[in-house]
Scaffold this motif. Sequence first.
Motif, PDB file in Angstrom:
ATOM      1  N   ARG A  63      -3.803 -14.806   3.955  1.00  0.00           N
ATOM      2  CA  ARG A  63      -3.682 -13.884   5.096  1.00  0.00           C
ATOM      3  C   ARG A  63      -2.780 -12.765   4.601  1.00  0.00           C
ATOM      4  NH1 ARG A  63      -6.340 -12.275   9.396  1.00  0.00           N
ATOM      5  NH2 ARG A  63      -5.022 -11.630  11.093  1.00  0.00           N
ATOM      6  N   ALA A  64      -3.389 -11.641   4.250  1.00  0.00           N
ATOM      7  CA  ALA A  64      -2.682 -10.554   3.585  1.00  0.00           C
ATOM      8  C   ALA A  64      -2.152  -9.519   4.562  1.00  0.00           C
ATOM      9  CB  ALA A  64      -3.604  -9.871   2.589  1.00  0.00           C
ATOM     10  N   THR A  65      -0.904  -9.135   4.357  1.00  0.00           N
ATOM     11  CA  THR A  65      -0.311  -8.015   5.074  1.00  0.00           C
ATOM     12  C   THR A  65      -0.640  -6.761   4.272  1.00  0.00           C
ATOM     13  OG1 THR A  65       1.478  -9.411   5.865  1.00  0.00           O
ATOM     14  CG2 THR A  65       1.831  -7.027   5.967  1.00  0.00           C
ATOM     15  N   LEU A  66      -1.225  -5.781   4.931  1.00  0.00           N
ATOM     16  CA  LEU A  66      -1.691  -4.563   4.268  1.00  0.00           C
ATOM     17  C   LEU A  66      -0.738  -3.400   4.512  1.00  0.00           C
ATOM     18  CD1 LEU A  66      -5.472  -4.919   5.184  1.00  0.00           C
ATOM     19  CD2 LEU A  66      -4.311  -5.685   3.103  1.00  0.00           C
ATOM     20  N   HIS A  67      -1.016  -2.263   3.875  1.00  0.00           N
ATOM     21  CA  HIS A  67      -0.201  -1.054   3.977  1.00  0.00           C
ATOM     22  C   HIS A  67      -1.081   0.130   4.379  1.00  0.00           C
ATOM     23  CE1 HIS A  67       2.960  -3.207   1.830  1.00  0.00           C
ATOM     24  NE2 HIS A  67       2.036  -3.598   0.975  1.00  0.00           N
ATOM     25  N   PRO A  68      -0.481   1.166   4.977  1.00  0.00           N
ATOM     26  CA  PRO A  68      -1.259   2.382   5.267  1.00  0.00           C
ATOM     27  C   PRO A  68      -1.839   2.963   3.970  1.00  0.00           C
ATOM     28  CG  PRO A  68       0.856   2.441   6.395  1.00  0.00           C
ATOM     29  CD  PRO A  68       0.893   1.269   5.458  1.00  0.00           C
ATOM     30  N   LEU A  69      -3.067   3.435   4.031  1.00  0.00           N
ATOM     31  CA  LEU A  69      -3.732   3.980   2.847  1.00  0.00           C
ATOM     32  C   LEU A  69      -2.911   5.076   2.174  1.00  0.00           C
ATOM     33  CD1 LEU A  69      -6.244   2.357   2.585  1.00  0.00           C
ATOM     34  CD2 LEU A  69      -7.587   4.383   3.052  1.00  0.00           C
ATOM     35  N   ALA A  70      -2.208   5.876   2.954  1.00  0.00           N
ATOM     36  CA  ALA A  70      -1.419   6.978   2.388  1.00  0.00           C
ATOM     37  C   ALA A  70      -0.303   6.473   1.473  1.00  0.00           C
ATOM     38  CB  ALA A  70      -0.831   7.819   3.513  1.00  0.00           C
ATOM     39  N   ASP A  71       0.109   5.210   1.618  1.00  0.00           N
ATOM     40  CA  ASP A  71       1.192   4.651   0.807  1.00  0.00           C
ATOM     41  C   ASP A  71       0.700   4.008  -0.488  1.00  0.00           C
ATOM     42  OD1 ASP A  71       2.799   5.411   2.903  1.00  0.00           O
ATOM     43  OD2 ASP A  71       3.081   3.385   3.686  1.00  0.00           O
ATOM     44  N   LEU A  72      -0.607   3.953  -0.707  1.00  0.00           N
ATOM     45  CA  LEU A  72      -1.167   3.199  -1.832  1.00  0.00           C
ATOM     46  C   LEU A  72      -1.472   4.081  -3.031  1.00  0.00           C
ATOM     47  CD1 LEU A  72      -3.596   0.904   0.166  1.00  0.00           C
ATOM     48  CD2 LEU A  72      -1.291   0.390  -0.620  1.00  0.00           C
ATOM     49  N   ALA A  73      -1.253   3.506  -4.209  1.00  0.00           N
ATOM     50  CA  ALA A  73      -1.609   4.160  -5.471  1.00  0.00           C
ATOM     51  C   ALA A  73      -2.680   3.304  -6.135  1.00  0.00           C
ATOM     52  CB  ALA A  73      -0.383   4.288  -6.366  1.00  0.00           C
ATOM     53  N   PHE A  74      -3.948   3.616  -5.849  1.00  0.00           N
ATOM     54  CA  PHE A  74      -5.065   2.862  -6.411  1.00  0.00           C
ATOM     55  C   PHE A  74      -5.249   3.214  -7.882  1.00  0.00           C
ATOM     56  CE2 PHE A  74      -6.443   2.965  -1.888  1.00  0.00           C
ATOM     57  CZ  PHE A  74      -6.536   1.598  -1.686  1.00  0.00           C
ATOM     58  N   THR A  75      -5.677   2.238  -8.671  1.00  0.00           N
ATOM     59  CA  THR A  75      -6.007   2.473 -10.074  1.00  0.00           C
ATOM     60  C   THR A  75      -7.272   3.312 -10.163  1.00  0.00           C
ATOM     61  OG1 THR A  75      -4.983   0.415 -10.721  1.00  0.00           O
ATOM     62  CG2 THR A  75      -6.573   1.344 -12.251  1.00  0.00           C
ATOM     63  N   VAL A  76      -8.274   2.934  -9.395  1.00  0.00           N
ATOM     64  CA  VAL A  76      -9.528   3.682  -9.282  1.00  0.00           C
ATOM     65  C   VAL A  76      -9.649   4.051  -7.811  1.00  0.00           C
ATOM     66  CG1 VAL A  76     -12.025   3.581  -9.520  1.00  0.00           C
ATOM     67  CG2 VAL A  76     -10.582   2.374 -11.167  1.00  0.00           C
ATOM     68  N   PRO A  77      -9.649   5.344  -7.481  1.00  0.00           N
ATOM     69  CA  PRO A  77      -9.721   5.722  -6.067  1.00  0.00           C
ATOM     70  C   PRO A  77     -10.995   5.183  -5.409  1.00  0.00           C
ATOM     71  CG  PRO A  77      -9.230   7.631  -7.448  1.00  0.00           C
ATOM     72  CD  PRO A  77      -9.596   6.500  -8.366  1.00  0.00           C
ATOM     73  N   PRO A  78     -10.858   4.622  -4.194  1.00  0.00           N
ATOM     74  CA  PRO A  78     -12.064   4.181  -3.484  1.00  0.00           C
ATOM     75  C   PRO A  78     -12.879   5.391  -3.047  1.00  0.00           C
ATOM     76  CG  PRO A  78     -10.124   3.906  -2.107  1.00  0.00           C
ATOM     77  CD  PRO A  78      -9.647   4.380  -3.440  1.00  0.00           C
ATOM     78  N   PRO A  79     -14.167   5.192  -2.783  1.00  0.00           N
ATOM     79  CA  PRO A  79     -14.985   6.314  -2.298  1.00  0.00           C
ATOM     80  C   PRO A  79     -14.403   6.899  -1.014  1.00  0.00           C
ATOM     81  CG  PRO A  79     -16.336   4.378  -2.746  1.00  0.00           C
ATOM     82  CD  PRO A  79     -14.913   3.950  -2.875  1.00  0.00           C
ATOM     83  N   GLN A  80     -14.601   8.165  -0.808  1.00  0.00           N
ATOM     84  CA  GLN A  80     -14.080   8.851   0.384  1.00  0.00           C
ATOM     85  C   GLN A  80     -14.492   8.136   1.672  1.00  0.00           C
ATOM     86  OE1 GLN A  80     -12.036  11.408  -0.169  1.00  0.00           O
ATOM     87  NE2 GLN A  80     -11.559  11.629   1.985  1.00  0.00           N
ATOM     88  N   LYS A  81     -15.742   7.685   1.737  1.00  0.00           N
ATOM     89  CA  LYS A  81     -16.235   7.016   2.953  1.00  0.00           C
ATOM     90  C   LYS A  81     -15.522   5.687   3.200  1.00  0.00           C
ATOM     91  CE  LYS A  81     -19.972   4.578   0.661  1.00  0.00           C
ATOM     92  NZ  LYS A  81     -21.377   4.373   0.534  1.00  0.00           N
ATOM     93  N   ALA A  82     -14.905   5.103   2.160  1.00  0.00           N
ATOM     94  CA  ALA A  82     -14.246   3.815   2.283  1.00  0.00           C
ATOM     95  C   ALA A  82     -12.777   3.937   2.657  1.00  0.00           C
ATOM     96  CB  ALA A  82     -14.359   3.051   0.975  1.00  0.00           C
ATOM     97  N   SER A  83     -12.296   5.164   2.797  1.00  0.00           N
ATOM     98  CA  SER A  83     -10.861   5.301   3.014  1.00  0.00           C
ATOM     99  C   SER A  83     -10.508   6.311   4.098  1.00  0.00           C
ATOM    100  CB  SER A  83     -10.183   5.660   1.697  1.00  0.00           C
ATOM    101  OG  SER A  83     -10.834   6.737   1.078  1.00  0.00           O
ATOM    102  N   PRO A  84     -10.934   6.046   5.337  1.00  0.00           N
ATOM    103  CA  PRO A  84     -10.475   6.911   6.427  1.00  0.00           C
ATOM    104  C   PRO A  84      -8.949   6.901   6.480  1.00  0.00           C
ATOM    105  CG  PRO A  84     -12.207   5.434   7.185  1.00  0.00           C
ATOM    106  CD  PRO A  84     -11.816   4.997   5.807  1.00  0.00           C
TER     107      PRO A  84
END
Length: 168
Positions: A63-84
């Motif tokens: 059961r994972a606690t997540l973070h706002p997308l704006a706070d994340l540093a992805f290695t490979v950016p997710p597609p625009q449609k996947a990241s509102p």
Amino acid sequence: MLAMLAHAAALAAAQAAASAPCPTPPAPLPAMLSGWRQSAPIAAAESTRGVSHAMLPIGTSVRATLHPLADLAFTVPPPQKASPPATQGGLFAFAVTRPGRYRVALGTPAWVDVVAAGRTATAVAHGHGPACSGIRKMVDFDLRAGRYLLQVAGHEGPSLTLMVTPTA
């Protein structure tokens, strides 16, 4: 005309099955998904620097606690449609000791990418979990032995149940 009637009957049967009440206790899950019902808490990492504290056990849900997308540093950016912008996500690590097909199971919709050496693995299958299981989405990947990064994006809440498990 007969094909249309058969299609309509099949659609009605599928809708009736989907709205049928779930049995109590729930039906047993297939062996590969048996670890779904015992989840442990985990906090997602915001970047690869913290991912060693977000190790996923193979075959057991978390059961994972997540973070706002704006706070994340992805290695490979997710597609625009996947990241509102108002959605949540996180990074996790997992290790594959035996090459084969692995399934990422999610309790609610989200975008997932499996990343190794800066490259995104290609999904080989998508589907839904068994009825009444609590598994909303499943994505399969053919993986070699090694360490992987699981990136989650586009989730509409602060927590998510997920699991990585071999399919065989």
